[in-house]
Write a protein that holds these residues in place. Sequence first.
Motif, PDB file in Angstrom:
ATOM      1  N   LEU A   1       2.320 -10.942  -3.746  1.00 38.21           N
ATOM      2  CA  LEU A   1       3.253 -10.367  -2.771  1.00 38.21           C
ATOM      3  C   LEU A   1       2.787  -8.996  -2.283  1.00 38.21           C
ATOM      4  N   THR A   2       1.832  -8.406  -2.969  1.00 34.23           N
ATOM      5  CA  THR A   2       1.291  -7.119  -2.544  1.00 34.23           C
ATOM      6  C   THR A   2       0.024  -7.275  -1.713  1.00 34.23           C
ATOM      7  N   THR A   3      -0.517  -8.491  -1.644  1.00 33.50           N
ATOM      8  CA  THR A   3      -1.778  -8.701  -0.925  1.00 33.50           C
ATOM      9  C   THR A   3      -1.694  -9.745   0.182  1.00 33.50           C
TER      10      THR A   3
ATOM     11  N   ASP B   1       5.304   3.641 -12.087  1.00 32.08           N
ATOM     12  CA  ASP B   1       5.137   2.239 -11.692  1.00 32.08           C
ATOM     13  C   ASP B   1       4.811   2.166 -10.205  1.00 32.08           C
ATOM     14  N   LEU B   2       3.718   1.503  -9.879  1.00 38.27           N
ATOM     15  CA  LEU B   2       3.237   1.452  -8.501  1.00 38.27           C
ATOM     16  C   LEU B   2       3.491   0.117  -7.804  1.00 38.27           C
ATOM     17  N   PHE B   3       4.085  -0.858  -8.498  1.00 41.56           N
ATOM     18  CA  PHE B   3       4.265  -2.168  -7.884  1.00 41.56           C
ATOM     19  C   PHE B   3       5.064  -2.084  -6.584  1.00 41.56           C
TER      20      PHE B   3
ATOM     21  N   ALA C   1       3.200  -0.902   0.851  1.00 39.16           N
ATOM     22  CA  ALA C   1       1.923  -0.776   1.565  1.00 39.16           C
ATOM     23  C   ALA C   1       1.568  -2.087   2.256  1.00 39.16           C
ATOM     24  N   ASN C   2       1.871  -3.202   1.630  1.00 37.28           N
ATOM     25  CA  ASN C   2       1.610  -4.505   2.252  1.00 37.28           C
ATOM     26  C   ASN C   2       2.463  -4.671   3.516  1.00 37.28           C
ATOM     27  N   VAL C   3       3.715  -4.255   3.441  1.00 37.69           N
ATOM     28  CA  VAL C   3       4.599  -4.303   4.613  1.00 37.69           C
ATOM     29  C   VAL C   3       4.039  -3.399   5.719  1.00 37.69           C
TER      30      VAL C   3
END
Length: 142
Positions: A65-67, A121-123, A129-131
Motif C-alpha cells: 500500500l506504500t508502493t 513509526d514511518l508507515f 508519500a504514495n498518495v
Amino acid sequence: MMPDPIFAAIERHKVAFRISQEAGRIRSGTVDAEWAPEYDPVKCKAALEASSVADDADADAANALTTVRPTTMAGVLALIRHVEAFNAGAFFLEPYLEDTVSDWQSCPMFWPESNDEDEIDLFGYAVLANVRRSLEAMAAAS
C-alpha cells in the motif's frame, strides 16, 4: 484504460490481514505448555509456522500500500478510506459465541513496523508519500 492497481492491493491486504488474524487465533488457542496434557509439539510447531507465514504475507500486502501507486482519484480515496477503516477496527474476526466482542480486529498497531533511528513509526508517512506521488502523477498527466 487500465484498472487502478491500488484496488487489487487493498483487497490483497484485506485478505492477508484476515488470514493472519485467523492463524493468530489458532496459534493463541494452541496449548504450548509442555507440561500440559493437551500439549502436542507437532500441532504447536505447525500453528506457529502457519502464523508466521500469514504474518509475513500480511506485512507484504500492507507494505504494498506504500508502493502500489493509485492511478485514479477514486483509487487515492479508496486507499485513504482503507487506512482509516483499518485504523478504526473495521476488519475483525467474529467473536466466539461466549464472547460479545472480538479480540481480533484491525487497529493502527497492526500495520508493519517501520521505525526510524528515533523509533518514530514511518508507515503512515510512507502511505502519505504514495498518495502524494499519485496526485503529482495525475496532475502532470492532466
